[in-house]
Write an enzyme that holds these catalytic residues in place. Sequence first.
Site, PDB file in Angstrom:
ATOM      1  N   GLU A 160       0.856  -1.193   0.000  1.00 25.92           N
ATOM      2  CA  GLU A 160       0.000   0.000   0.000  1.00 25.92           C
ATOM      3  C   GLU A 160       0.886   1.234   0.000  1.00 25.92           C
ATOM      4  O   GLU A 160       2.041   1.175   0.413  1.00 25.92           O
ATOM      5  CB  GLU A 160      -0.957  -0.028   1.186  1.00 25.92           C
ATOM      6  CG  GLU A 160      -0.297  -0.199   2.545  1.00 25.92           C
ATOM      7  CD  GLU A 160       0.552   0.964   2.975  1.00 25.92           C
ATOM      8  OE1 GLU A 160       0.133   2.089   2.661  1.00 25.92           O
ATOM      9  OE2 GLU A 160       1.620   0.753   3.592  1.00 25.92           O
ATOM     10  N   LEU A 162      -0.439   4.446   1.111  1.00 25.60           N
ATOM     11  CA  LEU A 162      -1.183   5.544   1.737  1.00 25.60           C
ATOM     12  C   LEU A 162      -0.296   6.361   2.669  1.00 25.60           C
ATOM     13  O   LEU A 162       0.655   5.867   3.258  1.00 25.60           O
ATOM     14  CB  LEU A 162      -2.418   5.027   2.476  1.00 25.60           C
ATOM     15  CG  LEU A 162      -2.282   4.225   3.760  1.00 25.60           C
ATOM     16  CD1 LEU A 162      -2.146   5.119   4.977  1.00 25.60           C
ATOM     17  CD2 LEU A 162      -3.507   3.349   3.926  1.00 25.60           C
ATOM     18  N   ARG A 163      -0.669   7.633   2.756  1.00 28.58           N
ATOM     19  CA  ARG A 163       0.040   8.539   3.662  1.00 28.58           C
ATOM     20  C   ARG A 163      -0.800   8.759   4.907  1.00 28.58           C
ATOM     21  O   ARG A 163      -2.027   8.900   4.797  1.00 28.58           O
ATOM     22  CB  ARG A 163       0.233   9.910   2.987  1.00 28.58           C
ATOM     23  CG  ARG A 163       1.172   9.909   1.839  1.00 28.58           C
ATOM     24  CD  ARG A 163       0.967  11.123   0.946  1.00 28.58           C
ATOM     25  NE  ARG A 163      -0.318  11.061   0.256  1.00 28.58           N
ATOM     26  CZ  ARG A 163      -0.772  11.991  -0.572  1.00 28.58           C
ATOM     27  NH1 ARG A 163      -0.074  13.077  -0.791  1.00 28.58           N
ATOM     28  NH2 ARG A 163      -1.936  11.857  -1.173  1.00 28.58           N
ATOM     29  N   LYS A 217       7.693  -1.277  -3.335  1.00 23.51           N
ATOM     30  CA  LYS A 217       7.361  -0.544  -2.112  1.00 23.51           C
ATOM     31  C   LYS A 217       8.605   0.131  -1.519  1.00 23.51           C
ATOM     32  O   LYS A 217       8.590   1.318  -1.174  1.00 23.51           O
ATOM     33  CB  LYS A 217       6.735  -1.507  -1.098  1.00 23.51           C
ATOM     34  CG  LYS A 217       6.552  -0.946   0.274  1.00 23.51           C
ATOM     35  CD  LYS A 217       5.494   0.135   0.308  1.00 23.51           C
ATOM     36  CE  LYS A 217       5.492   0.813   1.664  1.00 23.51           C
ATOM     37  NZ  LYS A 217       4.392   1.701   1.851  1.00 23.51           N
ATOM     38  N   CYS A 274       7.619   5.196   8.439  1.00 29.23           N
ATOM     39  CA  CYS A 274       7.859   4.501   7.159  1.00 29.23           C
ATOM     40  C   CYS A 274       9.142   4.910   6.456  1.00 29.23           C
ATOM     41  O   CYS A 274      10.029   4.076   6.261  1.00 29.23           O
ATOM     42  CB  CYS A 274       6.676   4.743   6.232  1.00 29.23           C
ATOM     43  SG  CYS A 274       5.126   4.239   6.977  1.00 29.23           S
ATOM     44  N   LYS A 334       4.487  15.152  10.879  1.00 29.96           N
ATOM     45  CA  LYS A 334       3.936  16.000   9.814  1.00 29.96           C
ATOM     46  C   LYS A 334       2.556  16.446  10.284  1.00 29.96           C
ATOM     47  O   LYS A 334       2.027  15.901  11.265  1.00 29.96           O
ATOM     48  CB  LYS A 334       3.861  15.255   8.489  1.00 29.96           C
ATOM     49  CG  LYS A 334       2.925  14.065   8.496  1.00 29.96           C
ATOM     50  CD  LYS A 334       2.829  13.492   7.103  1.00 29.96           C
ATOM     51  CE  LYS A 334       1.778  12.408   7.023  1.00 29.96           C
ATOM     52  NZ  LYS A 334       1.619  11.890   5.684  1.00 29.96           N
TER      53      LYS A 334
HETATM   54  C1  UGA Z   1       4.956   7.554   3.418  1.00 30.27           C
HETATM   55  C2  UGA Z   1       4.691   7.528   1.905  1.00 30.27           C
HETATM   56  O1  UGA Z   1       4.448   8.856   1.448  1.00 30.27           O
HETATM   57  C3  UGA Z   1       3.478   6.661   1.590  1.00 30.27           C
HETATM   58  O2  UGA Z   1       3.318   6.556   0.176  1.00 30.27           O
HETATM   59  C4  UGA Z   1       3.717   5.240   2.164  1.00 30.27           C
HETATM   60  O3  UGA Z   1       2.600   4.403   1.949  1.00 30.27           O
HETATM   61  C5  UGA Z   1       3.967   5.357   3.654  1.00 30.27           C
HETATM   62  O4  UGA Z   1       5.100   6.213   3.896  1.00 30.27           O
HETATM   63  C6  UGA Z   1       4.242   3.958   4.156  1.00 30.27           C
HETATM   64  O5  UGA Z   1       5.238   3.373   3.768  1.00 30.27           O
HETATM   65  O6  UGA Z   1       3.378   3.400   4.858  1.00 30.27           O
HETATM   66  P1  UGA Z   1       3.904   8.889   5.478  1.00 30.27           P
HETATM   67  O7  UGA Z   1       4.980   8.281   6.305  1.00 30.27           O
HETATM   68  O8  UGA Z   1       2.517   8.899   5.985  1.00 30.27           O
HETATM   69  O9  UGA Z   1       3.842   8.193   4.039  1.00 30.27           O
HETATM   70  O10 UGA Z   1       4.312  10.409   5.265  1.00 30.27           O
HETATM   71  P2  UGA Z   1       4.727  11.367   4.051  1.00 30.27           P
HETATM   72  O11 UGA Z   1       3.586  12.201   3.662  1.00 30.27           O
HETATM   73  O12 UGA Z   1       5.412  10.614   2.987  1.00 30.27           O
HETATM   74  O13 UGA Z   1       5.787  12.293   4.794  1.00 30.27           O
HETATM   75  C7  UGA Z   1       6.977  11.730   5.346  1.00 30.27           C
HETATM   76  C8  UGA Z   1       7.860  12.814   5.899  1.00 30.27           C
HETATM   77  O14 UGA Z   1       8.456  13.573   4.860  1.00 30.27           O
HETATM   78  C9  UGA Z   1       7.190  13.820   6.830  1.00 30.27           C
HETATM   79  O15 UGA Z   1       7.990  14.015   7.952  1.00 30.27           O
HETATM   80  C10 UGA Z   1       7.095  15.070   5.996  1.00 30.27           C
HETATM   81  O16 UGA Z   1       7.131  16.241   6.774  1.00 30.27           O
HETATM   82  C11 UGA Z   1       8.341  14.962   5.131  1.00 30.27           C
HETATM   83  N1  UGA Z   1       8.243  15.663   3.845  1.00 30.27           N
HETATM   84  C12 UGA Z   1       7.340  15.289   2.907  1.00 30.27           C
HETATM   85  C13 UGA Z   1       9.109  16.736   3.597  1.00 30.27           C
HETATM   86  O17 UGA Z   1       9.957  17.111   4.441  1.00 30.27           O
HETATM   87  N2  UGA Z   1       9.019  17.378   2.391  1.00 30.27           N
HETATM   88  C14 UGA Z   1       8.137  17.021   1.432  1.00 30.27           C
HETATM   89  O18 UGA Z   1       8.120  17.649   0.347  1.00 30.27           O
HETATM   90  C15 UGA Z   1       7.269  15.956   1.696  1.00 30.27           C
END
Ligand code: UGA
Length: 447
Positions: A160, A162-163, A217, A274, A334
């Site tokens: 998956e 998902l965020r 993944k 993740c 986040k």
């Molecule tokens: C991440 C992936 O985006 C999902 O596709 C994946 O399914 C998930 O891990 C997983 O493996 O289960 P998630 O951990 O919920 O999702 O969070 P993200 O939205 O990816 O953000 C991760 C981190 O990166 C956060 O700390 C966020 O602040 C940071 N981030 C994100 C940045 O510093 N800059 C960005 O442009 C985007």
Amino acid sequence: MQPRASVIGLGHVGLSAATCFAHKGTHVIGLDKDQVKLDTVRKGKLPFYEQELGPMLQECLKNGTIEFTSDYKDAVEDTNLTFVCVSTPSINEQNEVDLSYVKEVLKSILAAAESKEEYHLIVLQSTVPPGTTDTILEPLISQNSKKRLGKDIGLCVSPEFLREGRAVEDTRHPDRLIIGSYNELDANTLVDFYKKIYRDDLPPLLLTNSVNAEMIKYANNAFLATKISFINSIANLCERLRGADVNIVARGIGFDKRIGEQFLNAGLGFGGSCLPKDLRGIISVSYKLGYDNDLLGTIYKVNELRADRVIELIKSFVQELKGKRIAVLGLAFKPNTDDIREAVSLRIISKLRKEDASVVVYDPEAMENAKSVLGKDDDVKYARNSLEAIKDADCAIIVTEWDEFKKITPEIFNREMREPILIDGRRIYDPSVYSKSLKFTAIGLGT
Ligand code: UGA
């Protein structure tokens, strides 16, 4: 006939999948061994913060399309497919992945399916290192069941993506579906299930073998981490260049379709359960296979240094942090989540405490989780809101880009703080406005 599905592990992934499948009309049985969690979800409440999921769960409970149990017989006997969504944490210095939950769940499913006559499909959604299904899980099934793999019992890998914070949107409208299985019956069963769930909204579907599905993944998360560390390294450079601004640079390169505009927000780096874990996982897998993955190692290191950068930025205004009151705005890794796992806030707080600063923290959703990690240490004070956090502070740091922090104007910072130094770690403020009346600096902003 609509197939019936069960989902094992009611964390972010499992509960979101269970609820979204049930909302699309499939009868779903969610299973978890945690009784407190089961009591919570049976009441239509969530064990974690996730906007939109609560009302959907309540609707499904009301319609009777979802039910919950801790008994594998309930979850397997009367369903056609079982999704495995339990966690696979990092365990040791080598960052190997702990497969014990996945193995335990598989054995329980097999025991419950033993007396079943019909074919049953197991769908692995937990993130596992590439090769796990072929070398560990398939042999485990053969050793623990009389059923013939691929005939009486099936196994597919379907990761998956998902965020957290966007779980409903991502589960209802995924960019793609990946199905990893060599076996036609298994793959077709899952394709049929997804077709019934997504109907006219069926996203691109990639059918492949299990090792590719597992690798997709890991590579996906590693690529997202790469984009973030890349833009943060450009931010480090911009900070040393007069007039440079990483946001403008990111916008400029984001127009290039080959690069894309998403995941180029410079800031304090990536945290959560993740990206850091999967990056360590893929580095560890590479190493074991005899390939020292320097690129991914550097991406990880760039991220580890984000907390130090914040301390350096504060020190560009004040030499001594000892005795200074520092407000940390945002603790969650986040916005729109209460999750503080591997959040950069924790590393920043620890560094501030080492320098004998007095730390006041505030987060709209993550205070309880933070208290359980940071404890009742006298060095950390928990504010009830952002205004209380910045009151009499010498410096404020934006660590998580919650919407409510965007509403704090320069006038408010000036009125409430003792020495208004503001470090914008997530680029939520317009520098031309905030630098007029405050000692202001932001990630990726040149001198
Ligand atoms: C991440 C992936 O985006 C999902 O596709 C994946 O399914 C998930 O891990 C997983 O493996 O289960 P998630 O951990 O919920 O999702 O969070 P993200 O939205 O990816 O953000 C991760 C981190 O990166 C956060 O700390 C966020 O602040 C940071 N981030 C994100 C940045 O510093 N800059 C960005 O442009 C985007």
